[in-house]
Design an enzyme around this catalytic site. Structure first.
Site, PDB file in Angstrom:
ATOM      1  N   TYR A   1      -0.987   0.348  10.198  1.00 54.58           N
ATOM      2  CA  TYR A   1      -1.368  -0.348   8.965  1.00 54.58           C
ATOM      3  C   TYR A   1      -0.214  -0.280   7.965  1.00 54.58           C
ATOM      4  CZ  TYR A   1      -3.521  -0.909   4.358  1.00 54.58           C
ATOM      5  OH  TYR A   1      -3.782  -1.291   3.072  1.00 54.58           O
TER       6      TYR A   1
ATOM      7  N   THR B   1       0.805  -1.227   0.000  1.00 57.00           N
ATOM      8  CA  THR B   1       0.000   0.000   0.000  1.00 57.00           C
ATOM      9  C   THR B   1       0.837   1.275   0.000  1.00 57.00           C
ATOM     10  OG1 THR B   1      -1.494   1.293   1.419  1.00 57.00           O
ATOM     11  CG2 THR B   1      -0.130  -0.286   2.522  1.00 57.00           C
TER      12      THR B   1
END
Ligand code: UDP
Length: 333
Positions: A142, A118
């Site tokens: 994350y 990501t």
């Protein structure tokens, strides 16, 4: 090309679209999913095996049954807000679980691995266009957990000859144009489905998370890519690895997937209003912890080396496909 591909998270948003793309490309996608956030109804394109990535015995069984030629790893926790308040959940659920999967992959003799990473691994870089060489300075657990998995893949490439393609993607939106699968999270935290919920009255209003960012209209800027284009890149990356173009002596190759165009939250809202021809009830809210101001990608490498050409990644098309799915679909209701 053909063969079984083990798809973790194949019952989730991106994983289910990847299964469709794999099936269309001649592979058999085998979904491995705990169904904690995924949907059984989303598994439509190949066999389903329910299991947790922390369960090594179950993973070994599934590898032995299907003898996959490769692994595509989507299963992950992916909410920035939750990662800020419960980092342990992210380190355990993403990093420990991926370590288990990587070790099971190597034990099964599988050499090709495609990993869903990501742009949240980058953090804030003063608005510069991000690419594969940009330093990764994640702002939340994350992004940090995904960066740690990237590091793990490098180490296992060097030690065990695992070949990995890592895709760092930007904001994914849209849905399968046939509405066989689409985006459906519970609870929903992502911008486009929340806008559509506000439009059709499923929620009172969209809250804009922060209106005082140093951008033209004060809201965060993101680079949105259509889920169908994204999963096409995964199939191209897999074929690229299997054709021996990848890091053949073991290692990783990284590709950013975005369009290079940034849209502010307000611009996405305006586009949704104009595509649906309906008004979007909204309210201004405070910043959401862990959000970067601007995340926009250069994806030249994916275009040049994989031949990736995003075809549906215009904002109106993404919203139109998401809206069609929103009206037809959803799981478990
Ligand atoms: N966002 C927002 N309101 C919402 C959900 C998201 O303003 O209810 C903003 C969020 O702060 C970010 C952008 O929309 O700037 C995209 O957020 P999303 O959660 O969809 O993806 P992320 O960028 O976190 O991966």
């Amino acid at each position: 090309m053909s063969g079984n591909v083990l798809v973790t998270g194949g019952a989730g948003y991106i994983g289910s679209h990847a299964c469709k793309a794999l099936r269309n490309a001649g592979y058999t996608p085998v979904t491995y999913d705990s169904l904690i956030t995924g949907w059984r109804e989303a598994v439509k394109f190949g066999p389903f095996e329910q299991g947790d990535l922390m369960d090594r015995t179950r993973l070994d069984e599934v590898f032995a049954t299907y003898q996959p030629v490769a692994v595509m790893h989507f299963a992950a926790l992916s909410q920035v807000g939750e990662a800020m308040s419960q980092p342990g959940k992210y380190w355990r659920g993403n990093v420990c679980a991926s370590l288990n999967l990587i070790e099971a992959t190597i034990a099964a003799g599988v050499k090709d691995f495609v990993f869903s990473s990501t742009c949240a691994t980058y953090g804030d870089h003063d608005g510069v266009v991000l690419d594969e060489r940009t330093t990764q300075l994640p702002l939340n657990a994350y992004g940090a957990s995904k960066r740690a998995i990237e590091d793990m893949l490098k180490d296992f490439g060097a030690s065990d000859g695992l070949n990995s393609v890592i895709f760092r993607y930007f904001n994914v939106a849209g849905a399968d144009p046939d509405s066989e699968v689409g985006e459906f999270h519970q609870p929903e935290t992502h911008l486009v489905p929340l806008i559509l919920d506000a439009i059709d009255g499923k929620r009172l209003a969209l809250t804009i998370h922060g209106i005082d960012y140093p951008t033209e209209d004060g809201t965060c800027i993101r680079d949105y890519v259509h889920v169908m284009d994204l999963v096409d890149a995964h199939v191209q990356g897999l074929n690229w690895l299997r054709n021996g173009n990848g890091p053949t002596t073991g290692g990783v190759d990284v590709f950013c997937l975005g369009t290079g165009d940034g849209f502010s939250v307000r611009e996405v809202v305006a586009a949704a209003g104009s595509v649906t021809n309906l008004s979007v009830p909204m309210e201004d809210g405070p910043r959401r912890a862990g959000d970067a101001v601007k995340l926009v990608s250069g994806s030249r490498k994916a275009r040049e080396e994989l031949g990736w050409t995003p075809e549906r990644s215009t904002m109106p098309q993404m919203i139109l496909d998401a809206w069609r799915w929103h009206q037809n679909g959803g799981y478990g209701r």
